[in-house]
Design an enzyme around this catalytic site. Structure first.
Site, mmCIF file in Angstrom:
data_model
loop_
_atom_site.group_PDB
_atom_site.id
_atom_site.type_symbol
_atom_site.label_atom_id
_atom_site.label_comp_id
_atom_site.label_asym_id
_atom_site.label_seq_id
_atom_site.Cartn_x
_atom_site.Cartn_y
_atom_site.Cartn_z
ATOM 1 N N HIS A 262 0.856 -1.189 0.000
ATOM 2 C CA HIS A 262 0.000 0.000 0.000
ATOM 3 C C HIS A 262 0.894 1.242 0.000
ATOM 4 O O HIS A 262 1.993 1.227 0.528
ATOM 5 C CB HIS A 262 -0.925 0.000 1.226
ATOM 6 C CG HIS A 262 -1.940 1.098 1.165
ATOM 7 N ND1 HIS A 262 -1.663 2.387 1.578
ATOM 8 C CD2 HIS A 262 -3.199 1.116 0.687
ATOM 9 C CE1 HIS A 262 -2.722 3.141 1.370
ATOM 10 N NE2 HIS A 262 -3.673 2.399 0.829
ATOM 11 N N GLU B 36 -3.639 3.080 -7.223
ATOM 12 C CA GLU B 36 -4.066 4.265 -6.472
ATOM 13 C C GLU B 36 -3.034 5.378 -6.635
ATOM 14 O O GLU B 36 -1.911 5.249 -6.146
ATOM 15 C CB GLU B 36 -4.161 3.951 -4.973
ATOM 16 C CG GLU B 36 -5.134 2.859 -4.615
ATOM 17 C CD GLU B 36 -5.408 2.814 -3.107
ATOM 18 O OE1 GLU B 36 -6.587 2.832 -2.751
ATOM 19 O OE2 GLU B 36 -4.457 2.785 -2.312
HETATM 20 O O1 G3P Z 1 -6.404 1.894 0.460
HETATM 21 C C1 G3P Z 1 -7.355 2.825 0.096
HETATM 22 C C2 G3P Z 1 -6.807 4.172 0.118
HETATM 23 O O2 G3P Z 1 -5.469 4.354 0.053
HETATM 24 C C3 G3P Z 1 -7.613 5.202 -0.540
HETATM 25 O O3 G3P Z 1 -7.855 6.078 0.486
HETATM 26 O O4 G3P Z 1 -9.099 7.734 1.710
HETATM 27 O O5 G3P Z 1 -8.544 8.084 -0.682
HETATM 28 O O6 G3P Z 1 -10.253 6.383 -0.066
HETATM 29 P P1 G3P Z 1 -9.008 7.132 0.337
#
Ligand code: G3P
Length: 220
Positions: free
Chosen positions: A94, A142
Site C-alpha cells: 500500500h 491508487e
Molecule cells: O487503500 C485505500 C486508500 O489508500 C484510498 O484512500 O481515503 O482516498 O479512499 P481514500
C-alpha cells in the site's frame, strides 16, 4: 474468496475503525453487504484481525504481511498467523506501507503458501503492470497524490483507470478519493472490478449511508 465486483474498505488506523471500534465498523459493513448482497471486504489493522473476523461474515484482509517465516523476526507479520486469526487475504505494498520489489515477491509467495488472496497496490499503471508479474489476485492502482483527498481517481484520472485495465488485464481495482456512487460507476464502467476505499467510508458521518452510496455504483 473475493467475489467481484467488490468494494474493499481499508480501515488503515483511522480512529473510528481500530480496536473495539474496528468490530463496530466492520459490523456496519457486514450489514450493508447482507442487505445489498454486494461483495464487500474490510482490510483491518493486524491486531484487529481476530476480533473482526469473529464478528462478521464478510471477508477480512490484513493490511500487510511480511516476507517472513516462523522464527526470530521481531515485529513481523506472518501469513500463517493472519490466516489463523481469520484473514482470507492481504493487501501488499500500500502507498502508506511500500516495500521493495523483492519483499513483495516474497510476501506474495508466503501468502499463496497459506492460501491467502493477495491485493498488490501500485502507484500507477506501469508499476501495476510490473507487479502483476508476481501473479496476485488483484492489482489496486491508487495515485498517491489523490489518497485521502476529495477528488477521486475516477474524476481526476479516468485515463489511468482505462490504461491500467488495458495494461494489466481484468483483475484491476482502483482507489483514491472515492466518495460517491458516480465515482464507483465510472471506475467499473472503465473496466475495473471494484474499488479500494478508505476515508469515503471510514471518516463519513454515517458510514452505513456512505457505503450504500458506493454499492449503488457497482450495478451500472
Ligand atoms: O487503500 C485505500 C486508500 O489508500 C484510498 O484512500 O481515503 O482516498 O479512499 P481514500
Amino acid at each position: 474468496m473475493l467475489k467481484t465486483p467488490i468494494i474493499i474498505i481499508n480501515c488503515k488506523t483511522y480512529r473510528g475503525c481500530v480496536g473495539k471500534k474496528a468490530v463496530e465498523f466492520a459490523k456496519v459493513c457486514d450489514k450493508v453487504a447482507k442487505e445489498t448482497k454486494a461483495s464487500i471486504a474490510v482490510a483491518v489493522s493486524a491486531p484487529d484481525i481476530f476480533s473482526v473476523s469473529r464478528a462478521v461474515k464478510i471477508p477480512v484482509l490484513a493490511q500487510h504481511i511480511d516476507d517472513s517465516e516462523f522464527g526470530s523476526n521481531t515485529g513481523n507479520i506472518l501469513a500463517e498467523v493472519v490466516k489463523e486469526n481469520g484473514a482470507v487475504g492481504t493487501l501488499l505494498n500500500h502507498s502508506e506501507k511500500r516495500i521493495p520489489k523483492k519483499a513483495i515477491e516474497g510476501a506474495v509467495k508466503r501468502a499463496k503458501e497459506c492460501g491467502l488472496a493477495v491485493v498488490i497496490c501500485a502507484k500507477d499503471d506501469d508499476e501495476g503492470k510490473e507487479l502483476a508479474g508476481f501473479k496476485p489476485d488483484f492489482i489496486a492502482v491508487e495515485p498517491p497524490e489523490l489518497i485521502g483527498g476529495d477528488i477521486s481517481v475516477s474524476t481526476a484520472q479516468p485515463e489511468l483507470i482505462k490504461g491500467s485495465v488495458r495494461k494489466i488485464g481484468k483483475n484491476v481495482l482502483v482507489g483514491a478519493g472515492v466518495k460517491t456512487t458516480e465515482d464507483v460507476k465510472v471506475a467499473v464502467k472503465l473496466g475495473s472490478v471494484g474499488i479500494l476505499v478508505a476515508s469515503g467510508v471510514t471518516k463519513a458521518k454515517d458510514p452505513e449511508k456512505a457505503l450504500k452510496e458506493l454499492v449503488k455504483g457497482l450495478s451500472n
